[in-house]
Design an enzyme around this catalytic site. Structure first.
Site, PDB file in Angstrom:
ATOM      1  N   TRP A  67      40.096  41.721  29.977  1.00 24.24           N
ATOM      2  CA  TRP A  67      39.390  42.996  29.940  1.00 24.24           C
ATOM      3  C   TRP A  67      40.323  44.188  29.790  1.00 24.24           C
ATOM      4  CZ3 TRP A  67      41.815  45.305  33.813  1.00 24.24           C
ATOM      5  CH2 TRP A  67      42.196  44.542  34.921  1.00 24.24           C
ATOM      6  N   GLU A  90      40.130  32.004  41.588  1.00 22.66           N
ATOM      7  CA  GLU A  90      39.885  30.928  40.619  1.00 22.66           C
ATOM      8  C   GLU A  90      40.997  29.898  40.492  1.00 22.66           C
ATOM      9  OE1 GLU A  90      38.606  32.780  36.950  1.00 22.66           O
ATOM     10  OE2 GLU A  90      36.732  33.472  37.863  1.00 22.66           O
ATOM     11  N   GLU A 116      31.032  36.461  41.784  1.00 21.26           N
ATOM     12  CA  GLU A 116      31.486  37.075  40.525  1.00 21.26           C
ATOM     13  C   GLU A 116      30.548  36.670  39.404  1.00 21.26           C
ATOM     14  OE1 GLU A 116      35.325  36.844  37.526  1.00 21.26           O
ATOM     15  OE2 GLU A 116      35.708  36.867  39.683  1.00 21.26           O
TER      16      GLU A 116
END
Length: 600
Positions: free
Chosen positions: A197, A476, A572
């Protein structure tokens, strides 16, 4: 009891004959690169990119404009030095200990006083204290230099050293990100090397406050606060309830002596409702001491703190004031605290049928709550560009849209003090990741030692905030290892061992020692207790029956909700979108306004 804006006033007991420790800061810095081809004024706190933009060395405009992430890449590939002059007068040098204290250095640096090395840094998230008394002169021309090494070069060198044993992946981000390699080998904002991003701007600089400080006894650095109701709370909100609280306060101090005993007095003040005085004999080891105090605040005095939408957020100023036994020196710290309980419940959904999984639900003040919120990435790729006003604007927007929980994502930074203070005021719970994301990480001793200092620094700094909901080791990484994201399956047991050493044996161990008042998640997403029972790497970390889930689906119609999983806790979501044209226009030119243009 006086109150104003729900923040209770504080009485600070300071006598006029007390002499505060001397502190010196400098307002004038110079920034220079290695070959001296660039010399400009430097800003502290700040960073190299901001200073070069301000000095018009970077002439292409704003960082985010078009291809500037590539055009400005040379900045992070060079070494840079911040330098200034500091005064070393007799009043300062007359103290038992004189130290340079940096609240944050980004990232790999050598610190020199009068051309003599006083210390090094290798972690953006650590507070550094360097002893300098023997090197300072009684003059105004003591030189102070902070020599920063290119984070790009340092990370590459650390990767090569690790690779001599075995590779710790990923080597680089996806080519599409146009980023920098080896972010997982430097303790720095991981996203500054690029993410899916955002662009790569691996900054350098003195990104937090600094002081040249002299003192003779103790300096109060951090305060631990825990409040436990003296009797069980009801399971429905009772906003009139003002229970009695058992308070534990731990005070960490930097000492002027390396070891021994320091004698004095501590006054603890909570709002206008409680004051206590404690004679102290502090045992010092390695220039540090911890003082612990326990007391009770009676029923009827304290209003409880509630998350946004469930009640109000009364905050109480608490001040810790140290005075040495000769009454010649004081040091104090004031924090704002809220009185509430917080629990992450992972009971079996059906105790008669364990195959139905476990809850993963939040209870505040013994009331089960539905978490509504967002994930927070850094508000700007350069931390120095984020103001308190902008932070408040964003968090207020979250509160106005009925959010009561924000997850500070593990690829960014531990946010500013203002961030957590505003969250306290607005009743926004903070799921706090430690800064490890989407990678395997090395576990060599020097790396682990740096992480230990980092975790200790951040838990001590943040623990007292009412808004902190829980601690989580990483973003993650359990899923990445089990899912073989980076080709780790061929050496799975090695990476699993590393995972446990870093997140369980190191990080969790420190956090539970420093803050037993909150829950700890080894990863996110994770199956919580179920993952732990499977050796910390579950067969399916994305199970909807346990823990939390991250959900991404770029193909289905996200508006219908048909593809959205029914999870125990969704921590998320990812929805890809074009930015608004207003935003896009600021970073592009008209030739870019086609979906087939090179920049798109």
């Amino acid at each position: 009891m006086l109150q104003g804006g729900w923040v209770y006033t504080v009485v600070v007991w300071v006598s006029l004959w007390c002499v505060l420790a001397t502190q010196v800061t400098s307002q004038s810095w110079t920034l220079t690169n290695d070959n001296a081809s660039v010399t400009v004024s430097g800003t502290v706190p700040g960073g190299v990119y901001s200073d070069l933009l301000l000095a018009d060395v970077l002439t292409g405009g704003d960082l985010y404009y078009r291809y500037n992430d590539l055009d400005y890449r040379w900045v992070a590939e060079e070494n840079w030095t911040y330098s200034t002059l500091v005064q070393g007068d007799a009043a300062l040098l007359g103290h038992e200990r004189v130290a340079l204290i940096f609240e944050g250095l980004d990232t790999v640096a050598r610190v020199l006083v009068n051309d003599e090395l006083v210390g090094t840094s290798d972690n953006m998230f650590v507070r550094y204290v360097y002893d300098v008394k023997q090197l300072l002169k009684e003059s105004e021309d003591n030189t102070l230099q902070v020599e920063f090494e290119s984070p790009v070069e340092y990370a590459a060198r650390q990767y090569e050293a690790q690779a001599a044993d075995y590779v710790v992946p990923p080597k680089c981000v996806d080519d599409a990100y146009k980023g920098v390699c080896h972010a997982n080998h430097i303790r720095k904002m991981q996203a500054s090397f690029s993410w899916d991003w955002g662009p790569a701007f691996p900054n350098l600089g003195i990104w937090k406050d600094w002081h040249l400080t002299g003192w003779n006894t103790l300096l109060v650095s951090d305060v631990f606060f825990s409040a436990v109701p003296a009797s069980p709370l009801p399971t429905v909100p009772d906003h009139d309830l003002r229970p009695s609280w058992i308070i534990t306060v731990k005070v960490w101090c930097d000492a002027a002596i390396q070891s021994g005993n320091v004698f004095g007095n501590v006054v603890i003040t909570v709002g206008n409702i409680y004051t206590s005085e404690h004679p102290v004999s502090a045992t010092v080891e390695h220039y540090e001491t911890q003082l612990t105090f326990t007391f009770t605040i009676d029923e009827g005095e304290i209003e409880m703190w509630w998350p946004n939408g469930y009640g109000s957020q009364p905050l109480y100023n608490m001040t810790i004031l140290w005075t040495d036994t000769n009454q010649s020196e004081t040091s104090s710290k004031s924090i704002r605290v809220g009185f509430r309980t917080v629990e992450l419940n992972q009971d079996f959904v059906d105790s008669s049928d364990e195959t139905k999984g476990r809850h993963f639900r939040v209870l505040v003040n013994n009331v089960t709550m539905f978490m509504k919120g967002s994930n927070w990435i850094p508000a700007h790729v350069l931390p120095e560009s984020v103001t308190v006003d902008y932070t408040r604007y964003l968090l207020q927007a979250a509160a106005d849209t009925h959010q009561n929980c924000i997850r500070v994502w593990g690829g960014g930074i531990y946010e500013s003090d203002a961030f957590y203070e505003i969250a306290d005021e607005l009743g926004i719970l903070i799921w706090e990741d430690f800064m490890f994301a989407c990678s395997m990480y090395p576990v060599k001793q020097d790396f682990l030692d740096s992480v230990k200092t980092e975790v200790t620094s951040q838990v001590r700094r943040l623990q007292h905030h009412a808004s902190i909901l829980l601690w989580a080791s990483n973003n993650e990484n359990e899923a990445a290892l089990r899912g073989n994201w980076y080709g780790t399956s061929s050496n799975f047991e090695q990476y699993k061992t590393d995972y446990v050493v870093l997140y369980v044996d190191t990080i969790r161990s420190i956090v539970e020692d420093l803050d037993s008042s909150r829950s700890f998640a080894v990863s996110s997403p994770s199956n919580g207790i179920e993952s732990e029972e499977e050796g910390y790497i579950a067969q399916n970390p994305y199970s909807n029956l346990y823990g939390d889930v991250h959900f991404y689906d770029y193909l289905s119609d996200a508006w219908t909700g048909k593809s959205t999983p029914r999870t125990r806790f969704a921590s998320e979501y990812g929805f890809q979108s074009w930015p608004s044209f207003k935003t896009l226009k600021e970073a592009t030119t008209e030739e870019d306004w086609s979906s087939w243009s090179p920049i798109m």
